[in-house]
Design an enzyme around this catalytic site. Structure first.
Site, PDB file in Angstrom:
ATOM      1  N   ALA A   7      -4.386  -1.036   2.276  1.00  0.00           N
ATOM      2  CA  ALA A   7      -4.217   0.088   3.459  1.00  0.00           C
ATOM      3  C   ALA A   7      -5.607   0.767   4.124  1.00  0.00           C
ATOM      4  O   ALA A   7      -5.840   0.792   5.148  1.00  0.00           O
ATOM      5  CB  ALA A   7      -3.291   0.776   2.950  1.00  0.00           C
ATOM      6  N   ASN A  11     -13.847   5.322  -3.638  1.00  0.00           N
ATOM      7  CA  ASN A  11     -12.904   4.582  -4.585  1.00  0.00           C
ATOM      8  C   ASN A  11     -13.184   4.686  -5.809  1.00  0.00           C
ATOM      9  O   ASN A  11     -14.317   4.628  -6.327  1.00  0.00           O
ATOM     10  CB  ASN A  11     -12.737   3.221  -3.751  1.00  0.00           C
ATOM     11  CG  ASN A  11     -11.603   2.230  -4.322  1.00  0.00           C
ATOM     12  OD1 ASN A  11     -10.528   2.973  -4.120  1.00  0.00           O
ATOM     13  ND2 ASN A  11     -11.740   0.976  -4.893  1.00  0.00           N
ATOM     14  N   SER A  55      11.856  -2.123   0.120  1.00  0.00           N
ATOM     15  CA  SER A  55      11.580  -2.025   1.532  1.00  0.00           C
ATOM     16  C   SER A  55      12.604  -1.324   2.498  1.00  0.00           C
ATOM     17  O   SER A  55      13.681  -1.246   2.364  1.00  0.00           O
ATOM     18  CB  SER A  55      11.549  -3.551   2.346  1.00  0.00           C
ATOM     19  OG  SER A  55      11.053  -3.266   3.538  1.00  0.00           O
ATOM     20  N   ASP A  84      -0.559  -2.311  11.102  1.00  0.00           N
ATOM     21  CA  ASP A  84      -1.036  -0.948  10.337  1.00  0.00           C
ATOM     22  C   ASP A  84      -2.009  -0.203  11.102  1.00  0.00           C
ATOM     23  O   ASP A  84      -1.998   0.948  11.093  1.00  0.00           O
ATOM     24  CB  ASP A  84      -1.407  -1.582   8.970  1.00  0.00           C
ATOM     25  CG  ASP A  84      -0.199  -1.699   8.059  1.00  0.00           C
ATOM     26  OD1 ASP A  84       0.828  -1.333   8.203  1.00  0.00           O
ATOM     27  OD2 ASP A  84      -0.320  -2.303   6.965  1.00  0.00           O
ATOM     28  N   LYS A  87       0.547 -10.940   2.243  1.00  0.00           N
ATOM     29  CA  LYS A  87      -0.200 -10.588   3.553  1.00  0.00           C
ATOM     30  C   LYS A  87      -1.674 -11.580   3.852  1.00  0.00           C
ATOM     31  O   LYS A  87      -1.910 -11.697   5.037  1.00  0.00           O
ATOM     32  CB  LYS A  87      -0.609  -9.244   3.748  1.00  0.00           C
ATOM     33  CG  LYS A  87       0.742  -8.336   3.642  1.00  0.00           C
ATOM     34  CD  LYS A  87      -0.011  -6.741   3.770  1.00  0.00           C
ATOM     35  CE  LYS A  87       1.162  -5.750   4.039  1.00  0.00           C
ATOM     36  NZ  LYS A  87       0.764  -4.706   4.341  1.00  0.00           N
TER      37      LYS A  87
END
Ligand code: NAP
Length: 280
Positions: free
Chosen positions: A134, A153, A19, A106, A70
């Site tokens: 993301a 994708n 990180s 984000d 998350k």
């Protein structure tokens, strides 16, 4: 100096040692003369509930969350911001009086990075590559700005679920020929896949860069390396490029502001992140 008044913040992840957030936030605390510290906690998934209870018990002022926590953290909280509720992912915890709230910075971090580069995506047509965490934040941000979003994708099923959730214009295969027509009408492209990321920096998503209009912008969320092959190809065509540093810095700045109530020293956060990325 760490003493009896030091305020504790940090990040929970598994793994977490990669990180960049400790270097960024500690540099910002130092620059503002705050007696705060930011640490990285490696928390296995089966320890997350204990870690959050520990935050409540110890009065930790703020935390970031990274993979794999998350989504798992959501049932452990007292409330969510609109962004976190819609994206169904939390990257920042802060206190609202006694209530522990989950936020997702984000989304706003991505938009701030675009604005900082002189791009206002409101009402534009944008091709988004990827359908992971993301991409969810990016698609939500763009749809909030009234953008027409096309999604490409590798896994079509995953892309379709994301497109349905946020009302995207359509789903495309992640293949050069399939993207050409959409690219010809796109105002911008955002790479939210991990293609181009170290240790596979020699890869790139199959964007037909030549088909993009001369006024198009290309954003890559990958920040290791900063100059991905996709951005190099876009720059070679003279297109505006936006690297992953801006979003990284601004999502951190928003968390910093949530916790301290003060504007974040964005240039200091960026300098610290850049130094870490370049290994200085
Ligand atoms: P994630 O949830 O694991 O999603 C990964 C995405 O990449 C999926 O769409 C996946 O497609 C695609 N992908 C992976 N390998 C691929 C391959 N070999 N070929 C084609 N597609 C492939 O990850 P994430 O959290 O969304 O992160 C994605 C990238 O964004 C990472 O590089 C991360 O570092 C970066 N990121 C940057 C910031 C920033 O602040 N700049 C913030 C968040 C993330 P499938 O669905 O088909 O598996």
């Amino acid at each position: 100096m760490i003493d009896a008044h030091t305020v504790l913040t940090g990040v929970l992840g598994y793994p977490v040692r990669h990180s960049l957030s400790p270097a960024m936030h500690n540099a910002a605390f130092r620059a503002l003369g705050l007696n705060w510290v930011y640490l990285a906690f490696e928390v296995a998934p089966d320890r997350l509930a204990q870690a959050i209870a520990g935050m409540r018990g110890l009065g930790i002022r703020g935390l970031n969350l990274t993979i794999p926590h998350k989504e798992a953290v959501i049932p452990l909280l007292d409330g969510l911001t609109d962004a976190a509720r819609h994206i169904r992912a939390v990257n920042t915890l802060f206190w609202d009086s006694e209530r522990l709230i989950g936020d997702n910075t984000d989304t706003e971090g991505f938009l701030r990075a675009l604005y900082e580069s002189g791009v206002n995506p409101a009402g534009q047509t944008v091709l988004v590559l990827g359908a992971g965490g993301a991409a969810r934040a990016v698609v939500y941000a763009l749809r909030q700005q009234g953008c027409t979003v096309w999604l490409a994708n590798r896994s079509q099923e995953r892309a379709q679920a994301l497109a349905d959730a946020f009302g995207c214009a359509g789903v495309l295969p992640l293949e050069r020929d399939a993207l050409a027509e959409c690219a010809a009408h796109a105002d911008g492209v955002v790479n939210c896949t991990s293609l181009g990321m170290e240790p596979h920096a020699d890869t790139m998503p199959p964007v037909p860069v030549d088909a993009l209009p001369a006024s198009a912008w290309v954003c890559d969320l990958v920040y290791r390396p900063l100059q991905t092959r996709l951005l190099q190809a876009a720059a070679a065509r003279g297109l505006k490029t936006i690297d992953g540093l801006g979003m990284l810095v601004h999502q951190g700045a928003l968390a910093f502001e949530r916790w301290t109530g003060s504007p974040a020293p964005v240039a200091i956060l960026a300098q610290a992140a850049r130094a870490q990325i370049s290994g200085q």
